[in-house]
Write a protein that holds these residues in place. Structure first.
Motif, PDB file in Angstrom:
ATOM      1  N   GLY A 115      47.476  30.866  15.565  1.00 50.79           N
ATOM      2  CA  GLY A 115      48.209  29.707  15.267  1.00 50.79           C
ATOM      3  C   GLY A 115      48.674  29.940  13.862  1.00 50.79           C
ATOM      4  N   SER A 116      49.541  28.832  13.383  1.00 52.11           N
ATOM      5  CA  SER A 116      49.994  28.638  12.029  1.00 52.11           C
ATOM      6  C   SER A 116      49.212  27.863  11.159  1.00 52.11           C
ATOM      7  CB  SER A 116      51.409  28.405  11.784  1.00 52.11           C
ATOM      8  OG  SER A 116      51.479  26.842  12.271  1.00 52.11           O
ATOM      9  N   TYR A 117      49.046  28.152   9.980  1.00 55.27           N
ATOM     10  CA  TYR A 117      48.052  27.352   8.821  1.00 55.27           C
ATOM     11  C   TYR A 117      48.771  27.504   7.807  1.00 55.27           C
ATOM     12  CZ  TYR A 117      46.024  32.026   7.421  1.00 55.27           C
ATOM     13  OH  TYR A 117      46.052  33.254   6.874  1.00 55.27           O
ATOM     14  N   PHE A 118      48.259  26.292   6.854  1.00 51.64           N
ATOM     15  CA  PHE A 118      48.944  26.120   5.473  1.00 51.64           C
ATOM     16  C   PHE A 118      48.047  26.787   4.544  1.00 51.64           C
ATOM     17  CE2 PHE A 118      51.525  24.148   2.410  1.00 51.64           C
ATOM     18  CZ  PHE A 118      50.741  23.735   1.422  1.00 51.64           C
ATOM     19  N   LEU A 119      48.652  27.504   3.762  1.00 54.43           N
ATOM     20  CA  LEU A 119      47.910  28.477   2.518  1.00 54.43           C
ATOM     21  C   LEU A 119      48.625  28.000   1.313  1.00 54.43           C
ATOM     22  CD1 LEU A 119      46.138  30.763   2.578  1.00 54.43           C
ATOM     23  CD2 LEU A 119      47.922  32.389   2.168  1.00 54.43           C
ATOM     24  N   PRO A 120      47.479  27.103   0.410  1.00 51.54           N
ATOM     25  CA  PRO A 120      47.732  26.709  -0.830  1.00 51.54           C
ATOM     26  C   PRO A 120      47.837  27.760  -1.855  1.00 51.54           C
ATOM     27  CG  PRO A 120      46.069  25.516   0.193  1.00 51.54           C
ATOM     28  CD  PRO A 120      46.163  26.624   0.962  1.00 51.54           C
ATOM     29  N   GLN A 121      49.063  27.542  -2.772  1.00 53.07           N
ATOM     30  CA  GLN A 121      49.256  28.551  -3.788  1.00 53.07           C
ATOM     31  C   GLN A 121      48.650  28.060  -5.191  1.00 53.07           C
ATOM     32  OE1 GLN A 121      50.749  31.844  -2.517  1.00 53.07           O
ATOM     33  NE2 GLN A 121      49.634  30.961  -1.123  1.00 53.07           N
ATOM     34  N   LEU A 122      48.834  28.882  -6.041  1.00 58.55           N
ATOM     35  CA  LEU A 122      48.305  28.785  -7.534  1.00 58.55           C
ATOM     36  C   LEU A 122      49.341  27.726  -8.262  1.00 58.55           C
ATOM     37  CD1 LEU A 122      47.188  32.516  -8.944  1.00 58.55           C
ATOM     38  CD2 LEU A 122      45.845  30.295  -7.996  1.00 58.55           C
ATOM     39  N   ASP A 123      50.630  27.698  -8.132  1.00 60.28           N
ATOM     40  CA  ASP A 123      51.579  26.871  -8.642  1.00 60.28           C
ATOM     41  C   ASP A 123      51.746  25.423  -8.102  1.00 60.28           C
ATOM     42  OD1 ASP A 123      54.736  27.971  -6.820  1.00 60.28           O
ATOM     43  OD2 ASP A 123      52.774  27.073  -5.946  1.00 60.28           O
ATOM     44  N   GLY A 124      50.533  25.039  -7.074  1.00 58.11           N
ATOM     45  CA  GLY A 124      50.417  23.982  -6.627  1.00 58.11           C
ATOM     46  C   GLY A 124      51.395  23.701  -5.229  1.00 58.11           C
ATOM     47  N   MET A 125      52.086  24.641  -5.114  1.00 63.71           N
ATOM     48  CA  MET A 125      52.809  24.497  -3.762  1.00 63.71           C
ATOM     49  C   MET A 125      51.950  25.270  -2.803  1.00 63.71           C
ATOM     50  SD  MET A 125      55.380  22.854  -4.681  1.00 63.71           S
ATOM     51  CE  MET A 125      56.632  22.809  -3.565  1.00 63.71           C
TER      52      MET A 125
ATOM     53  N   ILE B  52      46.738  44.028  10.760  1.00 63.25           N
ATOM     54  CA  ILE B  52      46.849  42.809  10.625  1.00 63.25           C
ATOM     55  C   ILE B  52      48.000  42.452   9.793  1.00 63.25           C
ATOM     56  CG2 ILE B  52      45.986  40.194   9.794  1.00 63.25           C
ATOM     57  CD1 ILE B  52      43.108  41.571  10.665  1.00 63.25           C
ATOM     58  N   ALA B  53      49.081  41.869  10.017  1.00 64.07           N
ATOM     59  CA  ALA B  53      50.317  41.339   9.467  1.00 64.07           C
ATOM     60  C   ALA B  53      50.592  39.922   9.246  1.00 64.07           C
ATOM     61  CB  ALA B  53      51.467  42.051   9.997  1.00 64.07           C
ATOM     62  N   THR B  54      50.593  39.424   8.055  1.00 64.33           N
ATOM     63  CA  THR B  54      50.426  38.112   7.895  1.00 64.33           C
ATOM     64  C   THR B  54      51.855  37.608   7.567  1.00 64.33           C
ATOM     65  OG1 THR B  54      48.428  38.124   6.849  1.00 64.33           O
ATOM     66  CG2 THR B  54      49.787  36.000   6.183  1.00 64.33           C
ATOM     67  N   TYR B  55      52.664  36.610   8.392  1.00 56.63           N
ATOM     68  CA  TYR B  55      53.908  36.359   8.405  1.00 56.63           C
ATOM     69  C   TYR B  55      54.195  34.960   7.608  1.00 56.63           C
ATOM     70  CZ  TYR B  55      55.887  39.448  11.909  1.00 56.63           C
ATOM     71  OH  TYR B  55      56.261  40.661  12.669  1.00 56.63           O
ATOM     72  N   SER B  56      55.294  34.820   6.784  1.00 53.53           N
ATOM     73  CA  SER B  56      55.316  33.712   6.149  1.00 53.53           C
ATOM     74  C   SER B  56      56.557  32.903   7.006  1.00 53.53           C
ATOM     75  CB  SER B  56      55.907  33.897   4.634  1.00 53.53           C
ATOM     76  OG  SER B  56      56.618  32.641   4.177  1.00 53.53           O
ATOM     77  N   LEU B  57      56.041  31.930   7.663  1.00 53.82           N
ATOM     78  CA  LEU B  57      57.370  31.125   8.549  1.00 53.82           C
ATOM     79  C   LEU B  57      58.449  30.868   8.077  1.00 53.82           C
ATOM     80  CD1 LEU B  57      54.903  28.946  10.810  1.00 53.82           C
ATOM     81  CD2 LEU B  57      55.637  31.195  11.016  1.00 53.82           C
TER      82      LEU B  57
ATOM     83  N   LEU C 228      59.569  29.128  21.029  1.00 56.16           N
ATOM     84  CA  LEU C 228      59.235  30.443  20.803  1.00 56.16           C
ATOM     85  C   LEU C 228      57.954  30.925  21.459  1.00 56.16           C
ATOM     86  CD1 LEU C 228      60.176  33.161  19.427  1.00 56.16           C
ATOM     87  CD2 LEU C 228      59.279  32.314  17.243  1.00 56.16           C
ATOM     88  N   ASP C 229      57.916  31.726  22.449  1.00 57.24           N
ATOM     89  CA  ASP C 229      56.765  31.559  23.133  1.00 57.24           C
ATOM     90  C   ASP C 229      56.095  33.227  22.647  1.00 57.24           C
ATOM     91  OD1 ASP C 229      55.460  31.560  26.485  1.00 57.24           O
ATOM     92  OD2 ASP C 229      54.397  31.498  24.814  1.00 57.24           O
ATOM     93  N   LEU C 230      54.902  33.294  22.015  1.00 58.94           N
ATOM     94  CA  LEU C 230      54.404  34.329  21.528  1.00 58.94           C
ATOM     95  C   LEU C 230      53.128  34.511  22.083  1.00 58.94           C
ATOM     96  CD1 LEU C 230      55.379  34.152  17.706  1.00 58.94           C
ATOM     97  CD2 LEU C 230      56.568  35.280  19.325  1.00 58.94           C
ATOM     98  N   PRO C 231      52.514  35.917  21.994  1.00 62.16           N
ATOM     99  CA  PRO C 231      51.117  35.989  22.641  1.00 62.16           C
ATOM    100  C   PRO C 231      50.193  35.403  21.757  1.00 62.16           C
ATOM    101  CG  PRO C 231      52.342  38.029  22.610  1.00 62.16           C
ATOM    102  CD  PRO C 231      53.258  37.169  22.043  1.00 62.16           C
ATOM    103  N   GLY C 232      49.553  34.182  22.105  1.00 61.90           N
ATOM    104  CA  GLY C 232      48.390  33.591  21.473  1.00 61.90           C
ATOM    105  C   GLY C 232      49.173  32.377  20.802  1.00 61.90           C
ATOM    106  N   ASN C 233      50.035  32.292  20.545  1.00 67.31           N
ATOM    107  CA  ASN C 233      50.871  31.129  19.858  1.00 67.31           C
ATOM    108  C   ASN C 233      52.143  30.664  20.397  1.00 67.31           C
ATOM    109  OD1 ASN C 233      51.186  28.926  17.934  1.00 67.31           O
ATOM    110  ND2 ASN C 233      51.830  30.433  16.295  1.00 67.31           N
ATOM    111  N   THR C 234      52.600  29.245  20.437  1.00 70.79           N
ATOM    112  CA  THR C 234      53.677  28.912  20.886  1.00 70.79           C
ATOM    113  C   THR C 234      54.053  27.616  19.866  1.00 70.79           C
ATOM    114  OG1 THR C 234      53.255  29.134  23.338  1.00 70.79           O
ATOM    115  CG2 THR C 234      55.156  27.637  22.611  1.00 70.79           C
ATOM    116  N   ILE C 235      55.487  28.163  19.292  1.00 69.65           N
ATOM    117  CA  ILE C 235      55.955  27.133  18.289  1.00 69.65           C
ATOM    118  C   ILE C 235      57.523  26.779  18.669  1.00 69.65           C
ATOM    119  CG2 ILE C 235      54.655  27.739  16.367  1.00 69.65           C
ATOM    120  CD1 ILE C 235      56.556  29.567  15.472  1.00 69.65           C
ATOM    121  N   VAL C 236      57.874  25.760  18.202  1.00 72.61           N
ATOM    122  CA  VAL C 236      59.264  25.467  18.402  1.00 72.61           C
ATOM    123  C   VAL C 236      60.279  25.531  17.393  1.00 72.61           C
ATOM    124  CG1 VAL C 236      60.742  23.301  19.019  1.00 72.61           C
ATOM    125  CG2 VAL C 236      58.204  23.315  19.796  1.00 72.61           C
ATOM    126  N   LEU C 237      61.295  26.209  17.908  1.00 67.82           N
ATOM    127  CA  LEU C 237      62.542  26.472  16.861  1.00 67.82           C
ATOM    128  C   LEU C 237      63.394  25.319  17.099  1.00 67.82           C
ATOM    129  CD1 LEU C 237      63.914  28.311  14.980  1.00 67.82           C
ATOM    130  CD2 LEU C 237      65.228  29.437  16.875  1.00 67.82           C
TER     131      LEU C 237
END
Length: 694
Positions: free
Chosen positions: A156-166, A188-193, A240-249
């Motif tokens: 599942g997608s999750y939010f990753l805070p960055q050093l610049d405050g974003m 393991i590949a980490t995608y930025s949505l 967008l139905d992916l193995p293990g995760n489903t999100i909406v485009l």
């Protein structure tokens, strides 16, 4: 068209009331037709836009699925062709350069321990702030699904805070690696949505649309594309139905107005426009006159508003019931309230201090009743800002009279006179300082007069004392050393010493007032204390004070004006003994202490060392209200004092480059300390023993 022309002619010929009625009817008819046509055209175009948006959304979803499948194949090839860490890292870096949607690729063993990892060169490491361990649960869940299905799985997608405050929204792709039917590790590949949208969706689809990933409840995860903003928004969504995760485009498209009417609608609108031309010709003159009148009124209002906004004087209008009907920006800035916080308020006003509400309320009632006319020169009052601070104002009020000569309220002008009060206070303080300077000048003249008038009698006393000593010596030689003669000789010698000392004090005071630089000399600290000890001991015996002297060993001489420094020690000691006597201390004691003062200070090529002198008592201490003015000239707590002792002491010490300060003596009493410079190049004297004088 003929009917419209005849109607227009009737409008011109008819009376004004009928003419306006016909115009209103004509405009209503035309408006209804135009609204109907625009609504039909809008519905038609909306359906076209929605259909196109659905097609674009399907194309974008297909592009993303295809790209994700290709990425899985690339990752499988990466793991199967490289078993060496360095070779794997080089290959992974090459993939990251070609695929900006990846922010990190990792090689982990079967226990999910990291073997090698490579970050995207297009951004800083996304896990610098939170660490990779924070996302372990998502990685473990994705890899568990991948191991179960023996194929790629997404977290599942999750939010990753960055050093610049974003921050960025990411999801993990876990690809198991099997060797001979056994699990040997994972890629393991980490995608930025957001980068997935920017890279995998065709740019032609995002020129007029906004593309985003959302959750099922509509929460937006990532967004890309800048759409043209308009009044209507069109939305299309696909899963967008992916193995293990489903999100909406989701795709959004905005339209401000129809691009082009259909041909039939265009013809109808053109016909209605021709009909309107006839009406506009009739209304032309009237509209031009109305426009000129409105423009003149707008210019007058704009001029008035600009003039009121540029004033630094606050303006406030009230009606006859006391309600505030108008305030200008200067008044709002003065009191710190916004206009909507003031308009409509009556009694009490938000800027009235709470302690003055009753007084101001009575004054306003009298004013509104017409019983008291405000003075033309104004009157002073006190207002309260929104933050609670008070400030003085000058208020000038005048009645508001309308065009019929009837009073409708009051207009008030306000001037913040805080700065004026501050200037008056500075002027008063300056006058006080000038008066103090004049008093010091008078003291200087008195000191000069005393120096001139007392030097002669003191010189005579010294001469008579010396002569008496000589006569006593002659008498002692003939009287074979009588004890009484020896005592008289000692007393006369003391008279001579003190007369000479008094002359030196007067001369030093004269030099101090004239600010003349006296030549200083090296003096041992013990000699300074010994010089003042007879006078201190005399007053100590009278008041029952026990005097102690503590001197650190190996102290060098100090470079000073000996007479003035002795006077400082004597003045501090007398003040301490008088304070203990007035407070009724049961066991009064006075301590003189001398020691080295800290580290030397560089002065050119040489370094200056300092000695610290301290006068310590066990008296009542210094009250808080006295401390602030302790060194102020002419300030004294004694009925017979002039208030110059401590001020002169500090000036003497500062002329030597030192400082004079005080501090409490725990548990009781006060310590006065001052510093003097050591004489350069002189060796320290033998350490004296501590002395006690009763």
């Amino acid at each position: 068209m003929s009917e419209l022309a005849s109607g227009a002619a009737a409008v011109r010929r008819g009376p004004p009331l009928m003419r306006w009625s016909l115009w209103a009817l004509l405009f209503a008819l035309v408006a209804a037709l135009l609204v109907t046509l625009v609504w039909l055209a809008g519905r038609y175009e909306a359906s076209q836009v929605q259909n196109k948006l659905e097609r674009d959304t399907g194309d974008a979803l297909s592009d993303i699925r295809s790209a994700l499948n290709r990425n899985v194949q690339l990752l499988q090839a990466l793991q199967s062709t490289n078993s060496d860490r360095r070779a794997w890292a080089r290959e992974a870096a090459g993939l990251l350069l070609e695929h900006p949607e990846w922010v990190r690729i990792e090689w982990r063993d079967s226990a999910l321990m990291t073997v090698a990892a490579t970050d995207s060169p297009f951004r800083a490491s996304p896990f610098e702030r939170m660490g990779r361990a924070s996302s372990h649960a998502d990685v473990a869940l994705a890899c568990a699904n991948a191991r179960r299905v023996s194929g790629p799985a997404y977290s599942g997608s999750y939010f990753l805070p960055q050093l610049d405050g974003m921050g960025i929204e990411v999801m993990e792709l876990c690809l198991p690696h099997m060797t001979a039917g056994q699990l040997t590790g994972y890629v393991i590949a980490t995608y930025s949505l957001s980068d997935v949208l920017a890279t995998l969706v065709g740019p032609q689809l995002m020129r007029s649309q906004e593309v985003s990933f959302t959750e099922a409840d509509g929460t937006r995860l990532a967004l890309h594309g800048v759409a043209r903003r308009g009044r209507r928004v069109f939305t299309a969504q696909q899963l967008l139905d992916l193995p293990g995760n489903t999100i909406v485009l989701r795709m959004d498209s905005w339209r401000g107005a129809p691009d082009l009417f259909p041909n039939v609608l265009t013809a109808l609108v053109t016909a209605m426009s021709i009909a309107l031309v006839a009406v506009l010709v009739m209304l032309g003159k009237d509209m031009r006159r109305r426009f000129r009148a409105e423009q003149d009124l707008a210019d007058a209002l704009a001029f008035r508003k600009a003039m009121e906004d540029s004033l630094v004087t606050g303006l406030r209008a009230r009606d006859l019931q006391g309600r505030i009907t108008y305030v200008n920006p200067a008044f709002c800035e003065m009191v710190g309230f916004a206009p909507d916080e003031l308009l409509g308020h009556s009694n009490p006003a938000p800027y009235w201090p709470p302690e003055l509400v009753d007084e101001y309320s009575k004054r306003q009632e009298i004013r509104l009743a017409g019983q008291l006319t405000p003075p033309r020169e104004g009157y002073e009052s006190v207002f309260m800002r929104k933050d609670g601070s008070r400030f003085p104002v000058l208020i000038i009020e005048a009645p508001l009279i309308n065009a019929h000569g009837v009073q409708t309220g009051w207009m008030s002008a306000f001037l913040d006179i805080s700065e004026q009060r501050r200037i008056e206070e500075l002027s008063r303080a300056s006058q006080e300082r000038l008066q103090a300077t004049a008093r010091l000048a008078t003291v200087g003249e008195m000191a000069s007069l005393l120096s001139h008038e007392l030097n002669q009698p003191l010189a005579a006393i010294s001469s008579y004392a010396s002569g008496s000593i000589n006569l006593l010596k002659m008498h002692a030689a003939s009287a074979a050393g009588s004890p009484a003669v020896a005592d008289i000789e000692v007393a006369m010698r003391r008279i001579a010493e003190q007369a000479e000392r008094a002359g030196k004090v007067i001369k030093s005071v004269h030099d101090f007032v004239r600010r003349s630089d006296k030549e200083r000399e090296p003096v041992a600290p013990r000699d300074l204390l010994d010089a003042v000890m007879p006078l201190v001991s005399l007053q100590a015996r009278k008041l029952g004070v026990r005097v102690h002297v503590h001197m650190k060993p190996g102290l060098a001489p100090v470079l000073c004006d000996r007479t003035m420094v002795e006077q400082v020690l004597l003045n501090l000691a007398r003040n301490a003994m008088q304070a203990m006597d007035e407070a009724g201390v049961l066991a009064p004691s006075l301590v003189f202490e001398v020691r080295k003062a800290g580290v030397g200070v560089s002065a050119g090529p040489a370094t200056i060392d300092w000695l610290e002198f301290a006068v310590i008592d066990v008296g009542p201490g210094i009250a808080a209200e006295v401390q602030a003015r302790l060194f102020t000239p002419f300030f004294t707590t004694k009925s017979e004092g002039m208030g110059l002792g401590l001020s002169l002491c500090r000036t003497v010490v500062e002329q030597h480059g030192g400082f004079l300060a005080y501090e409490p003596n725990r548990p009781r009493g006060t310590i006065f300390r001052f510093t003097l410079p050591q004489a350069p190049g002189l060796a320290a004297l033998p350490p004296p023993a501590a002395a006690v004088v009763n």
